[in-house]
Write a protein that holds these residues in place. Structure first.
Motif, PDB file in Angstrom:
ATOM      1  N   SER A  11       0.836  -1.209   0.000  1.00  0.00           N
ATOM      2  CA  SER A  11       0.000   0.000   0.000  1.00  0.00           C
ATOM      3  C   SER A  11       0.868   1.257   0.000  1.00  0.00           C
ATOM      4  O   SER A  11       2.049   1.221   0.384  1.00  0.00           O
ATOM      5  CB  SER A  11      -0.889  -0.014   1.259  1.00  0.00           C
ATOM      6  N   ASP A  32       4.669  -7.828   3.739  1.00  0.00           N
ATOM      7  CA  ASP A  32       3.464  -7.131   4.225  1.00  0.00           C
ATOM      8  C   ASP A  32       2.535  -8.136   4.906  1.00  0.00           C
ATOM      9  O   ASP A  32       2.813  -9.347   4.896  1.00  0.00           O
ATOM     10  CB  ASP A  32       2.741  -6.406   3.067  1.00  0.00           C
ATOM     11  N   THR A 190      -2.103   8.878   0.958  1.00  0.00           N
ATOM     12  CA  THR A 190      -2.135   7.406   0.960  1.00  0.00           C
ATOM     13  C   THR A 190      -3.303   6.961   1.852  1.00  0.00           C
ATOM     14  O   THR A 190      -3.911   7.791   2.555  1.00  0.00           O
ATOM     15  CB  THR A 190      -0.839   6.813   1.568  1.00  0.00           C
TER      16      THR A 190
HETATM   17  P1  NAD Z   1      -0.168   2.818   4.174  1.00  0.00           P
HETATM   18  O1  NAD Z   1      -1.151   2.583   5.255  1.00  0.00           O
HETATM   19  O2  NAD Z   1      -0.671   3.078   2.802  1.00  0.00           O
HETATM   20  O3  NAD Z   1       0.871   1.601   4.094  1.00  0.00           O
HETATM   21  C1  NAD Z   1       1.420   1.026   5.239  1.00  0.00           C
HETATM   22  C2  NAD Z   1       1.738  -0.439   4.947  1.00  0.00           C
HETATM   23  O4  NAD Z   1       2.304  -1.008   6.131  1.00  0.00           O
HETATM   24  C3  NAD Z   1       0.509  -1.269   4.564  1.00  0.00           C
HETATM   25  O5  NAD Z   1       0.753  -2.019   3.396  1.00  0.00           O
HETATM   26  C4  NAD Z   1       0.300  -2.155   5.780  1.00  0.00           C
HETATM   27  O6  NAD Z   1      -0.290  -3.401   5.494  1.00  0.00           O
HETATM   28  C5  NAD Z   1       1.743  -2.301   6.289  1.00  0.00           C
HETATM   29  N1  NAD Z   1       1.726  -2.731   7.684  1.00  0.00           N
HETATM   30  C6  NAD Z   1       1.024  -2.175   8.707  1.00  0.00           C
HETATM   31  N2  NAD Z   1       1.172  -2.908   9.818  1.00  0.00           N
HETATM   32  C7  NAD Z   1       1.984  -3.943   9.503  1.00  0.00           C
HETATM   33  C8  NAD Z   1       2.478  -5.053  10.223  1.00  0.00           C
HETATM   34  N3  NAD Z   1       2.135  -5.270  11.507  1.00  0.00           N
HETATM   35  N4  NAD Z   1       3.294  -5.925   9.578  1.00  0.00           N
HETATM   36  C9  NAD Z   1       3.607  -5.753   8.271  1.00  0.00           C
HETATM   37  N5  NAD Z   1       3.163  -4.717   7.527  1.00  0.00           N
HETATM   38  C10 NAD Z   1       2.353  -3.834   8.143  1.00  0.00           C
HETATM   39  O7  NAD Z   1       0.732   4.013   4.689  1.00  0.00           O
HETATM   40  P2  NAD Z   1       1.792   4.958   3.956  1.00  0.00           P
HETATM   41  O8  NAD Z   1       1.268   6.323   4.047  1.00  0.00           O
HETATM   42  O9  NAD Z   1       2.207   4.397   2.652  1.00  0.00           O
HETATM   43  O10 NAD Z   1       2.979   4.859   5.006  1.00  0.00           O
HETATM   44  C11 NAD Z   1       4.238   4.272   4.693  1.00  0.00           C
HETATM   45  C12 NAD Z   1       5.249   4.759   5.712  1.00  0.00           C
HETATM   46  O11 NAD Z   1       5.401   6.172   5.560  1.00  0.00           O
HETATM   47  C13 NAD Z   1       4.820   4.533   7.162  1.00  0.00           C
HETATM   48  O12 NAD Z   1       5.923   4.128   7.921  1.00  0.00           O
HETATM   49  C14 NAD Z   1       4.339   5.900   7.597  1.00  0.00           C
HETATM   50  O13 NAD Z   1       4.448   6.091   8.979  1.00  0.00           O
HETATM   51  C15 NAD Z   1       5.258   6.802   6.812  1.00  0.00           C
HETATM   52  N6  NAD Z   1       4.748   8.161   6.635  1.00  0.00           N
HETATM   53  C16 NAD Z   1       3.579   8.377   5.962  1.00  0.00           C
HETATM   54  C17 NAD Z   1       3.112   9.681   5.815  1.00  0.00           C
HETATM   55  C18 NAD Z   1       1.819  10.016   5.086  1.00  0.00           C
HETATM   56  O14 NAD Z   1       1.411  11.188   5.114  1.00  0.00           O
HETATM   57  N7  NAD Z   1       1.167   9.071   4.429  1.00  0.00           N
HETATM   58  C19 NAD Z   1       3.844  10.750   6.354  1.00  0.00           C
HETATM   59  C20 NAD Z   1       5.031  10.489   7.028  1.00  0.00           C
HETATM   60  C21 NAD Z   1       5.477   9.184   7.156  1.00  0.00           C
END
Ligand code: NAD
Length: 257
Positions: A11, A32, A190
């Motif tokens: 994702s 994942d 996202t």
């Molecule tokens: P997202 O929710 O789209 O993707 C997160 C992914 O992590 C998913 O595929 C989910 O299944 C996986 N995941 C969650 N728990 C898990 C577990 N226990 N074991 C294995 N996989 C697991 O989120 P995103 O926005 O793509 O976030 C990706 C990274 O970027 C994260 O670390 C998030 O903290 C960081 N981030 C995101 C943002 C934002 O604005 N979206 C901002 C700063 C940092």
């Protein structure tokens, strides 16, 4: 062709990173909760060790890059403790577990995903950051549960940034030619910021987050930076925390003229 392990490949930023690297000719080993090469729950110790073992088998013990995107957001329905387990301990376990495989590659690099919330959100609980960095998982989970996911989130990401800076310059990382850096994304569009797991009222509040660039980032814009951090163009970057936030950190952390 390089082999790259990407956690959270199902994702958002992880999926965009996997897609971009695959298009560039890399073999991607995704990790994942479902639908990936390696299915694993990084919130548990057993899940982490299983993920590392399966990834090592899939790459035959040699990997050119590791990108840790798996994470839970501050607005999710999960407890603070669950965020500590996935965001910090899940990331650190995968990076440490795959480090020997990185060491066997010719030009290895690893990227953790931190967050601009580390410098833009007030009141980050310092005791939680310390427990994470001290590898006291039971204490960290209890502290994170007590403050809840909104406050726990930036603590998990701040600890990850400090961990990256501490480890990157050690003998087992840069001394073994492995460059370790982190990206600190701002507001990225996202499922974490606008998905069904996010309370619609809270999601609307996110639109108040100041982004001088004028819009949220797209997952592939973070993936492009990750690709750069894995490649030869970033040869001098080691222990850097690179902001990809459209200017939010610069706006909120100006010099006090
Ligand atoms: P997202 O929710 O789209 O993707 C997160 C992914 O992590 C998913 O595929 C989910 O299944 C996986 N995941 C969650 N728990 C898990 C577990 N226990 N074991 C294995 N996989 C697991 O989120 P995103 O926005 O793509 O976030 C990706 C990274 O970027 C994260 O670390 C998030 O903290 C960081 N981030 C995101 C943002 C934002 O604005 N979206 C901002 C700063 C940092």
């Amino acid at each position: 062709m390089p082999t790259i392990v990407v956690t959270g490949s199902g994702s958002g930023i992880g999926a965009a990173t996997a897609q971009r690297l695959t298009s560039a000719g890399a073999t991607v080993i995704g990790i994942d909760l479902a639908g990936a090469t390696v299915t694993a729950d990084l919130s548990t110790r057993d899940g982490r060790s299983g993920a590392v073992a399966q990834a090592l088998e899939a790459c035959s013990g040699v990997v050119d890059g590791v990108v840790c995107c798996a994470g839970l957001g501050p607005l999710s329905s999960h407890t603070g403790g669950k965020l500590a387990s996935v965001n910090y301990f899940g990331t650190v376990a995968v990076l440490n577990g795959l480090r020997p495989a990185l060491e066997r590659a010719s030009s290895p690099a690893a990227v953790a995903i931190s967050s601009s919330s580390t410098t833009t959100q007030p009141g980050v609980p310092a005791d939680l950051v310390d427990a994470l960095l001290d590898d006291r998982e039971d204490d960290a989970v209890a502290l994170a549960d007590a403050v809840g996911p909104v406050a726990a989130y930036p603590a998990t990401k701040l600890a990850l940034a400090w961990w990256t800076r501490r480890e990157a310059v050690r003998r087992k990382w840069i001394g073994a030619r492995i460059r370790l850096n982190a990206v600190a994304p701002g507001m990225i569009d996202t499922p974490m910021t606008s998905g069904p797991d996010v309370d619609p009222k809270m999601a609307a509040l996110l639109d108040l987050y100041p982004v001088p660039r004028g819009r949220r980032g797209a997952p592939d814009e973070v993936a492009a930076l990750v690709e750069f951090l894995l490649g030869p163009g970033s040869a001098l970057l080691c222990g850097s925390i690179v902001y990809a936030d459209g200017g939010t950190d610069a706006l909120l952390r100006q010099k006090d003229w």
